[in-house]
Every structure is written in structure tokens, then in C-alpha cells.
Design a protein around this motif. Structure first.
Motif, PDB file in Angstrom:
ATOM      1  N   LEU A  16       0.794  -1.475   0.113  1.00 37.30           N
ATOM      2  CA  LEU A  16      -0.401  -0.320   0.095  1.00 37.30           C
ATOM      3  C   LEU A  16       0.697   1.388   0.216  1.00 37.30           C
ATOM      4  CD1 LEU A  16      -2.419  -1.503   2.994  1.00 37.30           C
ATOM      5  CD2 LEU A  16      -3.437  -0.905  -0.211  1.00 37.30           C
ATOM      6  N   ILE A  17       1.718   1.285   0.980  1.00 39.26           N
ATOM      7  CA  ILE A  17       2.424   2.493   0.426  1.00 39.26           C
ATOM      8  C   ILE A  17       3.839   2.484  -0.960  1.00 39.26           C
ATOM      9  CG2 ILE A  17       5.529   3.168   1.418  1.00 39.26           C
ATOM     10  CD1 ILE A  17       4.762   1.685   3.595  1.00 39.26           C
ATOM     11  N   THR A  18       3.671   1.414  -1.916  1.00 39.53           N
ATOM     12  CA  THR A  18       4.198   1.331  -3.058  1.00 39.53           C
ATOM     13  C   THR A  18       2.871   1.587  -3.478  1.00 39.53           C
ATOM     14  OG1 THR A  18       5.771  -0.158  -2.563  1.00 39.53           O
ATOM     15  CG2 THR A  18       5.098   0.361  -5.023  1.00 39.53           C
ATOM     16  N   TRP A  19       2.014   1.759  -3.235  1.00 43.25           N
ATOM     17  CA  TRP A  19       0.628   2.229  -4.270  1.00 43.25           C
ATOM     18  C   TRP A  19       0.690   3.676  -3.680  1.00 43.25           C
ATOM     19  CZ3 TRP A  19      -4.664   3.617  -2.647  1.00 43.25           C
ATOM     20  CH2 TRP A  19      -5.300   4.356  -3.555  1.00 43.25           C
ATOM     21  N   ASP A  20       0.713   4.212  -2.784  1.00 40.38           N
ATOM     22  CA  ASP A  20       0.810   5.515  -1.711  1.00 40.38           C
ATOM     23  C   ASP A  20       1.558   6.186  -3.080  1.00 40.38           C
ATOM     24  OD1 ASP A  20       0.065   8.000  -0.998  1.00 40.38           O
ATOM     25  OD2 ASP A  20       0.860   7.222   1.076  1.00 40.38           O
ATOM     26  N   THR A  23       1.801   6.489  -7.503  1.00 44.18           N
ATOM     27  CA  THR A  23       1.434   7.440  -7.548  1.00 44.18           C
ATOM     28  C   THR A  23       0.913   8.822  -6.943  1.00 44.18           C
ATOM     29  OG1 THR A  23      -0.332   6.692  -5.736  1.00 44.18           O
ATOM     30  CG2 THR A  23      -1.237   5.963  -7.746  1.00 44.18           C
ATOM     31  N   ARG A  24       1.670   9.053  -6.915  1.00 43.23           N
ATOM     32  CA  ARG A  24       2.218  10.562  -6.410  1.00 43.23           C
ATOM     33  C   ARG A  24       2.851  11.034  -8.047  1.00 43.23           C
ATOM     34  NH1 ARG A  24       4.432  11.016  -0.153  1.00 43.23           N
ATOM     35  NH2 ARG A  24       2.456   9.696   0.698  1.00 43.23           N
ATOM     36  N   ASP A  25       3.095  12.608  -8.500  1.00 39.05           N
ATOM     37  CA  ASP A  25       3.736  12.687  -9.735  1.00 39.05           C
ATOM     38  C   ASP A  25       5.504  13.076  -9.168  1.00 39.05           C
ATOM     39  OD1 ASP A  25       4.926  15.085  -7.981  1.00 39.05           O
ATOM     40  OD2 ASP A  25       2.948  16.073  -8.482  1.00 39.05           O
ATOM     41  N   THR A  26       6.167  12.633 -10.211  1.00 39.36           N
ATOM     42  CA  THR A  26       7.630  12.777  -9.738  1.00 39.36           C
ATOM     43  C   THR A  26       7.936  14.092  -8.489  1.00 39.36           C
ATOM     44  OG1 THR A  26       7.544  12.309 -12.047  1.00 39.36           O
ATOM     45  CG2 THR A  26       9.965  12.227 -10.880  1.00 39.36           C
ATOM     46  N   GLY A  27       7.949  15.444  -8.349  1.00 38.18           N
ATOM     47  CA  GLY A  27       8.265  15.535  -7.918  1.00 38.18           C
ATOM     48  C   GLY A  27       7.818  15.464  -6.572  1.00 38.18           C
ATOM     49  N   GLN A  28       6.893  14.925  -6.459  1.00 37.12           N
ATOM     50  CA  GLN A  28       6.317  14.804  -4.834  1.00 37.12           C
ATOM     51  C   GLN A  28       7.050  13.231  -4.849  1.00 37.12           C
ATOM     52  OE1 GLN A  28       1.737  14.174  -5.390  1.00 37.12           O
ATOM     53  NE2 GLN A  28       1.406  15.864  -4.498  1.00 37.12           N
ATOM     54  N   ILE A  29       6.772  12.356  -5.031  1.00 34.10           N
ATOM     55  CA  ILE A  29       8.339  10.918  -5.121  1.00 34.10           C
ATOM     56  C   ILE A  29       9.612  11.798  -4.384  1.00 34.10           C
ATOM     57  CG2 ILE A  29       9.446   8.896  -5.935  1.00 34.10           C
ATOM     58  CD1 ILE A  29       7.020   8.964  -7.585  1.00 34.10           C
ATOM     59  N   LEU A  30      10.132  12.216  -5.132  1.00 34.71           N
ATOM     60  CA  LEU A  30      11.356  12.756  -4.829  1.00 34.71           C
ATOM     61  C   LEU A  30      11.434  14.018  -3.852  1.00 34.71           C
ATOM     62  CD1 LEU A  30      12.826  13.904  -8.388  1.00 34.71           C
ATOM     63  CD2 LEU A  30      13.179  12.366  -7.450  1.00 34.71           C
ATOM     64  N   ALA A  31      10.576  14.609  -3.556  1.00 38.91           N
ATOM     65  CA  ALA A  31      10.349  14.848  -2.172  1.00 38.91           C
ATOM     66  C   ALA A  31      10.144  14.564  -1.294  1.00 38.91           C
ATOM     67  CB  ALA A  31       9.087  16.368  -2.422  1.00 38.91           C
ATOM     68  N   THR A  32       8.871  13.474  -1.225  1.00 39.73           N
ATOM     69  CA  THR A  32       9.043  12.356   0.003  1.00 39.73           C
ATOM     70  C   THR A  32      10.719  11.392   0.068  1.00 39.73           C
ATOM     71  OG1 THR A  32       6.595  11.917  -0.806  1.00 39.73           O
ATOM     72  CG2 THR A  32       7.439   9.960   0.546  1.00 39.73           C
ATOM     73  N   LEU A  33      10.900  10.983  -1.213  1.00 36.71           N
ATOM     74  CA  LEU A  33      12.455  10.572  -0.440  1.00 36.71           C
ATOM     75  C   LEU A  33      13.776  10.721   0.130  1.00 36.71           C
ATOM     76  CD1 LEU A  33      12.938   8.698  -4.457  1.00 36.71           C
ATOM     77  CD2 LEU A  33      11.730   7.956  -1.813  1.00 36.71           C
ATOM     78  N   HIS A  34      12.612  12.577   0.139  1.00 39.08           N
ATOM     79  CA  HIS A  34      14.482  13.079   0.945  1.00 39.08           C
ATOM     80  C   HIS A  34      13.662  13.605   2.110  1.00 39.08           C
ATOM     81  CE1 HIS A  34      16.975  16.785   1.707  1.00 39.08           C
ATOM     82  NE2 HIS A  34      15.781  16.955   2.543  1.00 39.08           N
ATOM     83  N   ASN A  35      12.631  13.009   2.744  1.00 35.20           N
ATOM     84  CA  ASN A  35      11.689  12.499   4.228  1.00 35.20           C
ATOM     85  C   ASN A  35      12.242  11.391   4.224  1.00 35.20           C
ATOM     86  OD1 ASN A  35      11.271  15.267   4.359  1.00 35.20           O
ATOM     87  ND2 ASN A  35       9.651  15.015   3.646  1.00 35.20           N
ATOM     88  N   VAL A  36      11.546   9.927   3.903  1.00 34.24           N
ATOM     89  CA  VAL A  36      11.851   8.946   4.520  1.00 34.24           C
ATOM     90  C   VAL A  36      11.887   8.157   3.323  1.00 34.24           C
ATOM     91  CG1 VAL A  36       9.445   8.906   3.902  1.00 34.24           C
ATOM     92  CG2 VAL A  36      10.062   7.745   5.548  1.00 34.24           C
ATOM     93  N   ASP A  37      12.378   6.448   3.581  1.00 32.70           N
ATOM     94  CA  ASP A  37      12.417   5.501   2.358  1.00 32.70           C
ATOM     95  C   ASP A  37      13.436   5.227   0.986  1.00 32.70           C
ATOM     96  OD1 ASP A  37      12.001   2.551   2.823  1.00 32.70           O
ATOM     97  OD2 ASP A  37       9.625   3.112   1.724  1.00 32.70           O
ATOM     98  N   VAL A  51       3.674   2.087 -13.632  1.00 32.05           N
ATOM     99  CA  VAL A  51       1.477   2.260 -12.912  1.00 32.05           C
ATOM    100  C   VAL A  51       1.606   3.004 -14.508  1.00 32.05           C
ATOM    101  CG1 VAL A  51       0.282   3.255 -11.096  1.00 32.05           C
ATOM    102  CG2 VAL A  51       1.678   1.458 -11.280  1.00 32.05           C
ATOM    103  N   ASN A  52       1.923   4.128 -14.667  1.00 33.86           N
ATOM    104  CA  ASN A  52       1.466   5.074 -15.527  1.00 33.86           C
ATOM    105  C   ASN A  52       0.726   4.756 -16.441  1.00 33.86           C
ATOM    106  OD1 ASN A  52       1.431   7.458 -13.926  1.00 33.86           O
ATOM    107  ND2 ASN A  52       4.008   8.263 -14.546  1.00 33.86           N
ATOM    108  N   LEU A  53       1.649   4.108 -17.000  1.00 38.13           N
ATOM    109  CA  LEU A  53       1.397   2.511 -18.240  1.00 38.13           C
ATOM    110  C   LEU A  53       0.197   1.496 -17.900  1.00 38.13           C
ATOM    111  CD1 LEU A  53       5.404   2.492 -19.456  1.00 38.13           C
ATOM    112  CD2 LEU A  53       3.438   4.142 -20.482  1.00 38.13           C
ATOM    113  N   PHE A  54       0.858   1.632 -17.520  1.00 38.82           N
ATOM    114  CA  PHE A  54      -0.499  -0.237 -17.182  1.00 38.82           C
ATOM    115  C   PHE A  54      -1.662  -0.399 -16.140  1.00 38.82           C
ATOM    116  CE2 PHE A  54       3.997  -1.234 -19.111  1.00 38.82           C
ATOM    117  CZ  PHE A  54       3.915  -1.953 -20.479  1.00 38.82           C
ATOM    118  N   GLY A  55      -1.564   1.146 -14.916  1.00 39.56           N
ATOM    119  CA  GLY A  55      -2.750   0.771 -14.502  1.00 39.56           C
ATOM    120  C   GLY A  55      -1.995   0.689 -12.938  1.00 39.56           C
TER     121      GLY A  55
END
Length: 463
Positions: A16-20, A23-37, A51-55
Motif C-alpha cells: 500500500l505504501i508502494t501504491w501511495d 501514484t504521486r507525481d515525480t516531484g512529490q516522490i522525490l520530495a517524499t524520498l528526501h524525508n523517508v524511504d 503504473v502510468n503505463l499499465f495502471g
């Protein structure tokens, strides 16, 4: 084997973390990685593209891991062919595929199948390098693969300890291997250093819940790595029978099987523990290689080898079924299991436009994400007490309203998803939120599902 019954297990919390995240945009993913995981950042970015390609269906999210595990089985066979011969290589690939843990993590939307594949690929490339040590391109390919391995999961870099043993064995004949390998490994370390530092800074947040391993954990981990005591016992027995006219194949496989586990155990004796069986999944190919060599050595007949493989398949059948149970992907870590799918189905059947939801985030981490994943995408409900979602704060956890009464907007019906099976589900949630709900709402009806309670609350003036 790996794709059978793919959709029966519900998404676990890690999935569920993977899914969460993906499904964020690239900028949000990079900002999240700066804080955690950050240690899983490469996997998240790759899965974001997928996921953008195949759902984001269960099949789509787990399919890349199936591909990775299948490719890993092929690489194991190629390594076995180089080390022990074609027959042993084929047997090693089959052994690898029969390990229940391989099926388990081939069906999980996490990075571990990829880590296993890349660790095996790095080992194969090292064998190719040692066959032609003057090839700069081969050294570059080997170093690049180690960089990818570190970006996928830092702990898997402990496989380099086995590689060093192999290099040392070959360096007796070619001393230039010392400086060539040192140059390659230093380049890998230099390029990964910032990433390793970021991961280290987040380790307490990510791994603080893992207990420090004792001596018994060092022994019992082999059973957990295979997800089957019977399979681990069979692999160990056959590994002890492995034979080779050369010492280096046995040295490499034995070092690969044992040294990473020992190193991770030692590293876990400090303030932070890294000792989880899934982090050591990349050692399974080594055990499969030794088992393939052992079976090849004791069974000259193809029929006898096939009979022993069939016996192992039967022996691990219970464990193969176990890893495909509906709640297995949360295993013993998160208890009790939560049936998001059943709860979402209850809401789907009885939902009305304008309904809102309250999730028990205090006692059941990611319960909200689990319900939202299994609800139809066009069925949306306002999260009553949500102040900031995880993606808004670039984290994994949401922030709730500090004053619950101010967050109620006069909804006529609210779905309460509460952990456990308390007869009064409001007792199970944050008591500030419960007090706000008790003032204006009454329980209309309740339906328990595994691990949680689904309750429909209606405003007092609607009764």
C-alpha cells in the motif's frame, strides 16, 4: 509457479505504501524520498513509470516482481552452468523457483525480487569479468550493476563480500585483479556515498521497530529466508553434498550464502537492526546453486533427479499454499490482519452520494489506504478528520485535525472504519474524534470483517 493465485493475497501495508508513493507525481516522490524511504526510491520511480503505463491493478503492480523473479531463475541457471555445468545449472534454476519465499516476493509490489535478480546478475557479470579481466567494458558493466543493486537496496551490497572472496582466489594467478577490482569498488562506493548517507539518516525512522537479533536468530533466519523449514532443510542437505573439481565455485556460493547474513547480523548489534529475512532474499540463489550442484553430484540419472525435485515440490506444497493466503503479505508483522477488500465491498453496496468516512489511523496504520485502494476509483468520500494527506506533507502518514469538532461539515452519513471488533466501534478510535461523532451521530448498523468493523453513522436528525 510465481504467477499462480496472484490476486488472492490482499495488498500488504508495504504494498500500500508502494501504491501511495508511485501514484504521486515525480516531484512529490522525490520530495517524499528526501524525508523517508530513500532506500526504495529507485524502485518507486520505476514503478511510477510502470503504473502510468499499465495502471495500478493488483496484477499490474505485482507483475514486474514476477518478471524479475523469473529472470532471476534464468540468471541462477546461467551461473550454475558456468560454475558446475549445464545439468547443475538447470537444477539450480528449478530449485530457486521452488523456494516458497521466491513465490512470495515475486507476488509482492516491492523491490525484493528485483534486488535478488540484480545481485545474481552482478555475480554473473563478475564471473564474466574474471574470464576476461582485461576488458574495461566488463568491469564497467559489473560496477554499474552494483550501483543499481545499491540503489535498489543498500543491504544487498553485502554480496560484495562473496565477490571479494572470489576475486582473492583468482588474484593468486593474476595480481592485477587487486587494483582493478579496488578501482571498480571504489567507484561504486563514491557514486553511492550520498545515497547511503541519506539512507543512513532515515534508518531510525524506517527500521526502529526491528529487534536486535540474538544468536538463535542467526540460526533460525535460514528458515525464514526460504519461508519454509522443509525447503531450507532440503537445500542445506543438498548443499552439503555439492562437489566441484575446482574450489572457487564452492567458495563463491558458500560465501554468498553465508557471509551477507553474518555481516548483516553483526551490523545489527548496534543501535539499528537490519536483520529481516526479506532483506536476505538475495542469498537464496547461492543456496539453490549449491543444491543444484549437490543433486547433480549424487543423482546421475535424470529420473532420480526429477523424482527428488518432485519430492521437494510436494514437501513445500503446504508452504506454497501458505504464502498465497489472503493475509499473508502482512505476515506476523501486522496483527490482526485487515480485510480491506471485504470492508470496501460493504461500502460499495450501501454507499450514497455525499457519504463521508472516518478511518482509525491511530490503531491501524494504512487502513485508510487499504480501503481506498479497494474502493471503485469513482467512489470518493471526504475523509472527515483529515487535515493533510501523506502526499501533501511528503510522508507516509496523514495528519489529522487537531480539533475534531471543527472538521465535521454536517454530513448526513459517515462510514466509520475502526480497528478490531468492539461492540461500540467509537471506543476503538481516537477519543477526541469519538466525542465529536457521539455528539451529532448515532450508529445505524455495523458489520464486522476480518480485523476491523464497518459502521454506518447517521446524523441524529435523520433517525
Amino acid at each position: 509457479m510465481t504467477s499462480y493465485d496472484l490476486t488472492t493475497p490482499l495488498l500488504g501495508r508495504d504494498e500500500l505504501i508502494t501504491w501511495d508513493v508511485v501514484t504521486r507525481d515525480t516531484g512529490q516522490i522525490l520530495a517524499t524520498l528526501h524525508n523517508v524511504d530513500a532506500v526504495h526510491g529507485t524502485y518507486y520511480l520505476l514503478m511510477h513509470l510502470w503504473v502510468n503505463l499499465f495502471g495500478d491493478s493488483v496484477i499490474s503492480m505485482r507483475l514486474p516482481s514476477i518478471f524479475a523473479a523469473s529472470a532471476a531463475a534464468s540468471v541462477v541457471s546461467l551461473i550454475g552452468n558456468r560454475l558446475f555445468g549445464s545439468r547443475a545449472g538447470i537444477l539450480a534454476g528449478i530449485f530457486f523457483a521452488l523456494v516458497p519465499a521466491v513465490s512470495r516476493y515475486a507476488q509482492e509490489a516491492r523491490s525484493y525480487a528485483f534486488v535478488t535478480l540484480v545481485a545474481a546478475l552482478a555475480t554473473l557479470l563478475l564471473l564474466l569479468v574474471l574470464n576476461r579481466p582485461r576488458s574495461a567494458w566488463r568491469w564497467a558493466a559489473y560496477a554499474l550493476t552494483l550501483i543499481v543493486l545499491g540503489l535498489l537496496h543498500v543491504i544487498a551490497l553485502s554480496v560484495v563480500a562473496a565477490h571479494v572472496c572470489l576475486i582473492a582466489a583468482h588474484a593468486r594467478r593474476d595480481r592485477s585483479l587487486w587494483w582493478k577490482s579496488a578501482l571498480a569498488l571504489l567507484a561504486v562506493a563514491a557514486l553511492l556515498a550520498p545515497f547511503l548517507q541519506l539512507g543512513r539518516s532515515q534508518a531510525t525512522i524506517q527500521l526502529g521497530w526491528i529487534p536486535k537479533p540474538d544468536g538463535w536468530a542467526l540460526i533460525s533466519i535460514w528458515w525464514d529466508v526460504c519461508a519454509s523449514g522443509a525447503c531450507a532443510g532440503a537445500l542445506l542437505t543438498l548443499a552439503l553434498l555439492a562437489r566441484s573439481p575446482r574450489r572457487t565455485p564452492l567458495l563463491l556460493c558458500a560465501a554468498w550464502a553465508v557471509l551477507p547474513t553474518m555481516l548483516v547480523w553483526l551490523a545489527s548489534q548496534g543501535d539499528i537492526s537490519y536483520f529481516r529475512s526479506v532483506y536476505l532474499l538475495f542469498t537464496v540463489p547461492a543456496w539453490a546453486l549449491l543444491a543444484g550442484a549437490g543433486l547433480s553430484a549424487v543423482c546421475r540419472s535424470k529420473r532420480a533427479a526429477a523424482a527428488l525435485l518432485a519430492a521437494l515440490a510436494v514437501l513445500t506444497l503446504f508452504d506454497q499454499r501458505q504464502v498465497r493466503q489472503p493475509f499473508d503479505h502482512d505476515g506476523p508483522i501486522f496483527q490482526p490482519p485487515l480485510d480491506y477488500r471485504a470492508a470496501a465491498e460493504v461500502i460499495r453496496k450501501h454507499h450514497r452520494p455525499g457519504d463521508a468516512a472516518v478511518y482509525d489511523r491511530e490503531h491501524a496504520w494504512k487502513l485508510d489506504a487499504g480501503i481506498q485502494y479497494y474502493l471503485p476509483r469513482d467512489l470518493t468520500m471526504r475523509d472527515v478528520f483529515l487535515q493533510s494527506s501523506p502526499r501533501q506533507v511528503n510522508e507516509f502518514s496523514a495528519i489529522d485535525c487537531p480539533v475534531p469538532e471543527r472538521c465535521l461539515k454536517g454530513e448526513q452519513r459517515i462510514w466509520l472504519l475502526a480497528h478490531g471488533a468492539d461492540p461500540d466501534p467509537l471506543n476503538a478510535i481516537n477519543q477526541g474524534q469519538a466525542s465529536a461523532l457521539r455528539h451529532d451521530y448515532q450508529q445505524s448498523w455495523t458489520q464486522p470483517v476480518t480485523g476491523m468493523t464497518v459502521t454506518l453513522l447517521v446524523r441524529n436528525d435523520q433517525r
